[in-house]
Design an enzyme around this catalytic site. Structure first.
Site, PDB file in Angstrom:
ATOM      1  N   SER A 190       0.797  -1.225   0.000  1.00 20.41           N
ATOM      2  CA  SER A 190       0.000   0.000   0.000  1.00 20.41           C
ATOM      3  C   SER A 190       0.831   1.276   0.000  1.00 20.41           C
ATOM      4  CB  SER A 190      -0.957  -0.009   1.189  1.00 20.41           C
ATOM      5  OG  SER A 190      -0.291  -0.345   2.384  1.00 20.41           O
ATOM      6  N   HIS A 218      -5.366  -3.533  -2.171  1.00 21.80           N
ATOM      7  CA  HIS A 218      -5.115  -2.537  -3.228  1.00 21.80           C
ATOM      8  C   HIS A 218      -5.098  -3.158  -4.623  1.00 21.80           C
ATOM      9  CE1 HIS A 218      -4.396   1.180  -0.985  1.00 21.80           C
ATOM     10  NE2 HIS A 218      -3.905   0.402  -0.036  1.00 21.80           N
ATOM     11  N   LYS A 249     -12.000   0.073  -0.884  1.00 24.12           N
ATOM     12  CA  LYS A 249     -11.089   0.855  -1.717  1.00 24.12           C
ATOM     13  C   LYS A 249     -11.670   0.978  -3.132  1.00 24.12           C
ATOM     14  CE  LYS A 249      -7.297   0.400   1.356  1.00 24.12           C
ATOM     15  NZ  LYS A 249      -6.465  -0.563   2.060  1.00 24.12           N
TER      16      LYS A 249
END
Ligand SMILES: *Cc1c(COP(=O)(O)O)cnc(C)c1O
Length: 401
Positions: A190, A218, A249
């Protein structure tokens, strides 16, 4: 009667003020910005619009009309709260719909959703290993993995970042060690935006009979076909035992999940502590997540747009003379060094209309402070050019380039 804590002679919490002062002196004090409207490529902060290079809203779904509509409809039909933990009365048909749809999308037998990616890690790691087992963890793994590992009470052997040889050496040393072995890595790291060497890790795990887990927070919605994640990116279907993902996300909503075998999912519903002891994800969240998965499955144009934007921005930044580290994804670190300089850089960017957060210790190692620019499919080329201009001006003014 209880004595008032504020009138006591010695304040037992006095150390907090000292600690806060120390953080400020070290440039590690995080000023928390407040958004006065929805997430988007531009956000309103302190009464003005600034270009947003801070959010994990990779595909711009956090304020997407289809997701908003799905959330509103779910509130009408199912209300606002789950009313219970999943294992008692908090599992609604909506949760099951999402779990089935997500499994089809991921290409796994089953999935189970949690309230966040953080909780997914706290659920799955202690469910798989205990004090008689051993965990192999990449040195840059996310804090929620580290906490999940600690909760499990299993000894943790940290291997050098993205280094299959380093991992191989540890596994070799432990060849005759009894107990289960669990190898854990972030899919996309990340803070650096690099991708784990998953094919090599899968070979090693198979050779040593270890369980392989990847936390793809991610990578979900970013890597692989239609954003199916890092396992799909490498074509490793069936070779990674545990895929942890987040819905908070790229998917734009809130929640986390574990994807894998039917037995894994069934077991987590019996033994995953956040599933049993913390209330379910809300109807609005679940319905919006379902809409996000459906949108992604049907159309990969946002994913392609994200990558076009990321490539453009990173290439231009490098041309300007910035060091973007080892990023291979839309996470774009701009390496600065000292935390104070990074926060000064971030402040000046903000004054010029670009919101890009400085990141320092303990999120990244000391001396490796950086600006982390997060690119989104929602940014237009003009937005990116504006950001590049501001980076150029501030970078020159601060003698960084
Ligand atoms: C952000 C992140 C999480 C936490 O996900 P949430 O859904 O925000 O709780 C977990 N793991 C990694 C690697 C992350 O980057």
């Amino acid at each position: 009667m209880c004595p008032s804590p504020s009138t006591g002679k010695q304040d037992a919490l006095a150390f907090l003020a000292d600690e806060l002062e120390r953080l400020k002196e070290a440039g590690l004090y995080n000023v928390i910005r407040v958004l006065e409207g929805p997430q988007g490529p531009w956000v309103r902060i302190e009464g003005r619009q600034v270009l947003n290079l801070c959010s994990n809203n990779y595909l711009g779904l956090a304020n997407h009309p289809k997701l908003r509509q799905a959330a509103c409809e779910a509130v009408e039909r199912f209300g606002v709260g789950p009313g219970a933990v999943r294992s008692i009365a908090g599992t609604m048909s909506l949760h099951q719909d999402l779990e089935r749809r997500l499994a089809a999308f991921k290409g796994t037998e089953a999935t189970v959703v949690f309230q966040s990616g953080f909780k997914a890690n706290l659920a799955v790691i202690p469910a798989l290993v205990g004090k008689d087992d051993v965990i192999y963890s990449d040195e840059l793994n996310h804090a929620s993995i580290i906490d999940g590992c600690r909760l499990s009470r299993a000894p943790i052997r940290v291997y050098p970042h993205c280094d299959p040889q380093g991992l191989a050496a540890l596994l070799e040393e432990d060849r005759d060690r009894p107990g289960r072995k669990l190898v854990i890595t972030d899919g996309v790291f990340s803070m650096d935006g690099d991708i784990a060497p998953l094919p090599e890790l899968a070979d090693l795990a198979a050779a040593h009979g270890a369980i392989l887990m990847v936390d793809d927070a991610h990578g979900e919605g970013v890597l692989g076909s239609h954003g199916r994640g890092v396992v799909d990116h490498f074509g490793l279907h069936g070779r990674v035992h545990v895929e942890v993902g987040t819905l908070s996300k790229a998917l734009g909503v809130m929640g986390g999940f574990v994807a894998g075998s039917a037995a894994l999912v069934e077991y987590l519903k019996q033994r995953g502590r956040p599933f049993i002891f913390s209330s379910a994800l809300t109807p609005a969240d679940v319905a919006a997540n379902l809409a996000a998965v459906e949108l992604l499955a049907a159309d990969d144009s946002l994913v392609r747009r994200l990558w076009d934007n990321a490539r453009y921005f990173k290439t231009r930044l490098r041309e300007l003379g910035f060091d973007t580290g080892r990023s291979q994804t839309p996470i774009t670190p701009v390496m600065i060094g000292e935390a104070e300089r990074a926060s000064a850089f971030s402040r000046r960017l903000f004054e010029a209309g670009v919101f890009a957060q400085a990141i320092g210790f303990p999120t990244v190692p000391r001396g490796k402070a950086r600006i982390r620019a997060m690119i989104s499919a929602g940014h237009s080329r003009a937005d990116l050019d504006f950001a590049l201009d501001v980076f150029d001006q501030v970078g020159r003014a601060m003698h960084l380039i």
